[in-house]
Design a protein around this motif. Structure first.
Motif, PDB file in Angstrom:
ATOM      1  N   ALA A  23      18.203 -37.257 -24.725  1.00  0.00           N
ATOM      2  CA  ALA A  23      17.955 -36.634 -26.026  1.00  0.00           C
ATOM      3  C   ALA A  23      17.991 -35.127 -25.819  1.00  0.00           C
ATOM      4  O   ALA A  23      17.274 -34.586 -24.970  1.00  0.00           O
ATOM      5  CB  ALA A  23      16.603 -37.066 -26.584  1.00  0.00           C
ATOM      6  N   ALA A  51      21.884 -38.281 -27.430  1.00  0.00           N
ATOM      7  CA  ALA A  51      21.376 -38.270 -28.797  1.00  0.00           C
ATOM      8  C   ALA A  51      21.130 -36.810 -29.138  1.00  0.00           C
ATOM      9  O   ALA A  51      20.234 -36.169 -28.592  1.00  0.00           O
ATOM     10  CB  ALA A  51      20.090 -39.078 -28.910  1.00  0.00           C
ATOM     11  N   SER A  52      21.964 -36.281 -30.013  1.00  0.00           N
ATOM     12  CA  SER A  52      21.898 -34.865 -30.348  1.00  0.00           C
ATOM     13  C   SER A  52      22.525 -34.665 -31.712  1.00  0.00           C
ATOM     14  O   SER A  52      23.454 -35.391 -32.085  1.00  0.00           O
ATOM     15  CB  SER A  52      22.658 -34.034 -29.304  1.00  0.00           C
ATOM     16  N   ARG A 107      14.378 -40.943 -35.997  1.00  0.00           N
ATOM     17  CA  ARG A 107      14.522 -41.885 -34.879  1.00  0.00           C
ATOM     18  C   ARG A 107      13.957 -41.284 -33.598  1.00  0.00           C
ATOM     19  O   ARG A 107      13.316 -41.986 -32.805  1.00  0.00           O
ATOM     20  CB  ARG A 107      16.001 -42.256 -34.680  1.00  0.00           C
ATOM     21  N   MET A 108      14.187 -39.996 -33.393  1.00  0.00           N
ATOM     22  CA  MET A 108      13.593 -39.329 -32.228  1.00  0.00           C
ATOM     23  C   MET A 108      12.075 -39.263 -32.364  1.00  0.00           C
ATOM     24  O   MET A 108      11.338 -39.560 -31.415  1.00  0.00           O
ATOM     25  CB  MET A 108      14.170 -37.928 -32.086  1.00  0.00           C
ATOM     26  N   ARG A 109      11.600 -38.861 -33.546  1.00  0.00           N
ATOM     27  CA  ARG A 109      10.160 -38.760 -33.756  1.00  0.00           C
ATOM     28  C   ARG A 109       9.482 -40.116 -33.593  1.00  0.00           C
ATOM     29  O   ARG A 109       8.417 -40.231 -32.978  1.00  0.00           O
ATOM     30  CB  ARG A 109       9.862 -38.207 -35.149  1.00  0.00           C
ATOM     31  N   ILE A 153      14.458 -43.905 -31.027  1.00  0.00           N
ATOM     32  CA  ILE A 153      15.206 -43.552 -29.813  1.00  0.00           C
ATOM     33  C   ILE A 153      14.217 -43.353 -28.663  1.00  0.00           C
ATOM     34  O   ILE A 153      13.288 -42.544 -28.743  1.00  0.00           O
ATOM     35  CB  ILE A 153      16.024 -42.269 -30.028  1.00  0.00           C
ATOM     36  N   ALA A 155      14.568 -42.258 -25.024  1.00  0.00           N
ATOM     37  CA  ALA A 155      15.528 -41.671 -24.084  1.00  0.00           C
ATOM     38  C   ALA A 155      14.982 -41.683 -22.656  1.00  0.00           C
ATOM     39  O   ALA A 155      13.769 -41.631 -22.430  1.00  0.00           O
ATOM     40  CB  ALA A 155      15.866 -40.245 -24.506  1.00  0.00           C
ATOM     41  N   ALA A 158      14.618 -36.072 -21.893  1.00  0.00           N
ATOM     42  CA  ALA A 158      14.736 -35.135 -23.000  1.00  0.00           C
ATOM     43  C   ALA A 158      14.921 -33.741 -22.424  1.00  0.00           C
ATOM     44  O   ALA A 158      14.205 -33.339 -21.497  1.00  0.00           O
ATOM     45  CB  ALA A 158      13.491 -35.175 -23.882  1.00  0.00           C
ATOM     46  N   ALA A 184      13.088 -34.234 -30.248  1.00  0.00           N
ATOM     47  CA  ALA A 184      13.776 -34.646 -29.028  1.00  0.00           C
ATOM     48  C   ALA A 184      12.836 -34.601 -27.827  1.00  0.00           C
ATOM     49  O   ALA A 184      12.863 -35.487 -26.968  1.00  0.00           O
ATOM     50  CB  ALA A 184      14.996 -33.767 -28.773  1.00  0.00           C
ATOM     51  N   CYS A 187      10.631 -37.865 -27.288  1.00  0.00           N
ATOM     52  CA  CYS A 187      11.138 -39.236 -27.155  1.00  0.00           C
ATOM     53  C   CYS A 187      11.699 -39.554 -25.779  1.00  0.00           C
ATOM     54  O   CYS A 187      12.221 -40.655 -25.570  1.00  0.00           O
ATOM     55  CB  CYS A 187      12.180 -39.529 -28.233  1.00  0.00           C
TER      56      CYS A 187
END
Length: 240
Positions: A23, A51-52, A107-109, A153, A155, A158, A184, A187
């Motif tokens: 992430a 994921a960005s 989704r990251m949060r 997400i 990851a 991060a 980001a 996660c």
């Protein structure tokens, strides 16, 4: 616990493997962890999923890793301004999972909060909903509406950029550079941060801290930075 490392390569030592999910914070070229991305490029790891919000531009940000063929998949909400991204996607070399911008942030949060999934109206009835579970829920007016299931997400790593940090890893982001960096950071199993300045513990106003140091495992000072501009637009000077 000493979280400060001498450089990006040292901070990422032992964390990078092929096929991992990373992430990455940033929006365009604003607030991107450029020193860490350079170190990932130099490490030679491959088959990465990022994921960005986007992949930067050609040869900048994640774009530099596209050039070296180290990225196999992007989970992104915006893919413009990057010709290599476009070329690889259209040729089938790069897998892309398009994700609406707010959904990607959530989704990251959610991943950072340990939430495996949530329902949203965003994308209902579009290609975004293809292959996803759809459920009906009552809205505020009591009417039933469809929602799609999105997954949080989680990851492996991060990487983010902050403006200031204290020695314990409490972070302050500068204005719009906060963007995707904050969700980001939360996660990843491990969060590595590059900052412009590190100040003594206790010197930051607690009300101004954007992310608690509990989320941060490793830090580097990345300064000085060159301010990169995605598009330079000029006009002729008016005659006196």
């Amino acid at each position: 616990m000493n979280k400060l490392y001498p450089d990006a390569a040292a901070a990422l030592d032992g964390l990078l493997t092929d096929d991992m999910l990373i992430a990455s914070g940033g929006f365009g070229l604003c607030g991107i962890p450029e020193r860490l991305l350079e170190a990932i490029r130099e490490s030679g790891v491959k088959n990465l999923t990022f994921a960005s919000n986007n992949a930067g531009i050609d040869n900048e940000g994640i774009g530099m890793l596209l050039r070296t063929q180290q990225v196999k998949k992007m989970i992104s909400s915006y893919v413009g301004e990057n010709k290599e991204f476009e070329r690889q996607f259209l040729s089938g070399e790069l897998e892309v999972e398009f994700c609406p911008q707010g959904t990607l942030a959530e989704r990251m949060r959610a991943g950072g909060a340990g939430i495996p999934g949530f329902y949203t109206k965003t994308g209902v009835g579009t290609q975004v909903a293809e292959g996803k579970e759809v459920k009906s829920f009552a809205n505020r007016d009591g009417q039933m509406e469809d929602y799609i299931l999105e997954h949080g997400i989680f990851a492996d790593l991060a990487i983010v950029k902050a403006w200031k940090a204290d020695e314990t890893g409490n972070l302050v982001f500068r204005k719009t550079a906060r963007n995707f960096n904050q969700p980001a950071a939360t996660c990843g199993k491990v969060c590595v941060v590059e900052v412009e300045e590190i100040v003594p513990t206790g010197s930051l106003d607690p009300d101004c801290i954007h992310l608690s140091g509990v989320y941060v495992q490793r830090m580097i000072v990345g300064a000085p930075y060159d301010k990169k501009i995605e598009f330079v637009t000029t006009r002729e000077r008016e005659t006196a």
